[in-house]
Design an enzyme around this catalytic site. Sequence first.
Site, PDB file in Angstrom:
ATOM      1  N   SER A 169      10.160  19.500  35.516  1.00  0.00           N
ATOM      2  CA  SER A 169      10.566  18.903  34.247  1.00  0.00           C
ATOM      3  C   SER A 169      11.492  17.736  34.525  1.00  0.00           C
ATOM      4  O   SER A 169      12.223  17.722  35.529  1.00  0.00           O
ATOM      5  CB  SER A 169      11.292  19.931  33.375  1.00  0.00           C
ATOM      6  OG  SER A 169      11.915  19.311  32.263  1.00  0.00           O
ATOM      7  N   GLY A 179       1.361  31.581  33.637  1.00  0.00           N
ATOM      8  CA  GLY A 179       1.709  31.058  32.322  1.00  0.00           C
ATOM      9  C   GLY A 179       0.511  30.491  31.604  1.00  0.00           C
ATOM     10  O   GLY A 179       0.589  29.424  30.982  1.00  0.00           O
ATOM     11  N   ALA A 180      -0.606  31.201  31.673  1.00  0.00           N
ATOM     12  CA  ALA A 180      -1.884  30.654  31.207  1.00  0.00           C
ATOM     13  C   ALA A 180      -2.273  31.075  29.802  1.00  0.00           C
ATOM     14  O   ALA A 180      -3.347  30.698  29.333  1.00  0.00           O
ATOM     15  CB  ALA A 180      -2.985  31.060  32.183  1.00  0.00           C
ATOM     16  N   TYR A 187      18.476  26.237  33.053  1.00  0.00           N
ATOM     17  CA  TYR A 187      17.139  25.636  33.067  1.00  0.00           C
ATOM     18  C   TYR A 187      17.112  24.390  33.942  1.00  0.00           C
ATOM     19  O   TYR A 187      16.208  24.226  34.777  1.00  0.00           O
ATOM     20  CB  TYR A 187      16.722  25.290  31.637  1.00  0.00           C
ATOM     21  CG  TYR A 187      15.335  24.702  31.561  1.00  0.00           C
ATOM     22  CD1 TYR A 187      14.215  25.504  31.731  1.00  0.00           C
ATOM     23  CD2 TYR A 187      15.143  23.343  31.320  1.00  0.00           C
ATOM     24  CE1 TYR A 187      12.933  24.971  31.673  1.00  0.00           C
ATOM     25  CE2 TYR A 187      13.869  22.799  31.250  1.00  0.00           C
ATOM     26  CZ  TYR A 187      12.772  23.615  31.426  1.00  0.00           C
ATOM     27  OH  TYR A 187      11.507  23.082  31.385  1.00  0.00           O
ATOM     28  N   GLY A 205       0.204  27.175  25.494  1.00  0.00           N
ATOM     29  CA  GLY A 205       0.695  25.868  25.871  1.00  0.00           C
ATOM     30  C   GLY A 205      -0.143  25.155  26.913  1.00  0.00           C
ATOM     31  O   GLY A 205      -1.372  25.236  26.926  1.00  0.00           O
ATOM     32  N   ILE A 206       0.524  24.449  27.812  1.00  0.00           N
ATOM     33  CA  ILE A 206      -0.198  23.641  28.794  1.00  0.00           C
ATOM     34  C   ILE A 206      -0.945  24.507  29.796  1.00  0.00           C
ATOM     35  O   ILE A 206      -1.960  24.074  30.344  1.00  0.00           O
ATOM     36  CB  ILE A 206       0.742  22.661  29.525  1.00  0.00           C
ATOM     37  CG1 ILE A 206       1.824  23.396  30.315  1.00  0.00           C
ATOM     38  CG2 ILE A 206       1.371  21.680  28.548  1.00  0.00           C
ATOM     39  CD1 ILE A 206       2.681  22.469  31.162  1.00  0.00           C
ATOM     40  N   GLY A 207      -0.481  25.726  30.027  1.00  0.00           N
ATOM     41  CA  GLY A 207      -1.200  26.628  30.928  1.00  0.00           C
ATOM     42  C   GLY A 207      -2.558  26.992  30.374  1.00  0.00           C
ATOM     43  O   GLY A 207      -3.566  27.026  31.089  1.00  0.00           O
TER      44      GLY A 207
END
Length: 290
Positions: A145, A16-17, A172, A20-22
């Site tokens: 989360s 997930g890079a 989720y 966002g945070i990735g």
Amino acid sequence: MFTQRNMSGKYVLVTGATRGIGRRFAEHIVSTGANLVVVGRSEERTTSIVSRLLKMNGAGMVCGEICDLMLQSDVRDLADRYRNRYGRLDVLVNNAGAMFKQRKITCEGYERTWALNHNAYFALTTLLYDLLLKSAPARIVNTASVSHRLGRIYWDDLQLRKHRYLWGWRSYAQSKLANVLFTRHLARLSSKEGVTVNAVHPGWVRTGFSKNSDFLTRLGWFLSTPMQRSDVKGAETLVWASLSEEAEGLTGQYFVNCKSREPSMRAKRMDDAARLWKVSESMMDVPIIS
């Protein structure tokens, strides 16, 4: 602020890079001189982030791998490619995740949120675990989360065929609870192996996370923008758990704002963590860790 450990010569793999945070995590890692492998589903976005990272000061080796993490077959191919191309792994960051407004099943028979948020974490970690052992002390960091506090594991209906989907929130929350249970059980299995395993809550981050959600969720996300944190701030705890001397030896923890916090009562049920592990093994033909 934290004391950064020496990352020279080490290999870091993050999923997930591409956004966002990735992406922010990858930008921080690349400046340490570590060898970085970023995983994305889109070839265009993955190529773009690799090109961007290589232009940053201090960049070492940066490579991209394409993988649809919702598919176990793709995860297996990714693990095989990683093993053959790089042969070493010091830090594994399972960060890719999503919440989908509509319940759909992958071609392999899994609800998409469960497939991406849990199955991918479990499969990629177990398939590459031997490389982490060889590099010990090594670290596994899982993006969880605070939503895990709303979750429960539907043992008789993990794919939510019978329970109302509730715009994706139920699936989720279940998957994020699974992240913490997975983290805690693997930490127990790895306690004498020199591999630490921790879960991270990045906070309420201003990213494109809600793009797959229903209209009301997207509207709520938009209206709450002033209360959300930047993706740079959201990546801080991921970076801290992966790189800091202060996190050395800490395992089985749930980190928020670079500090250990108590997870939900359901997340502390170690019998459920062991049960989830067995169920996951039965879903996926992966190496046994015991």
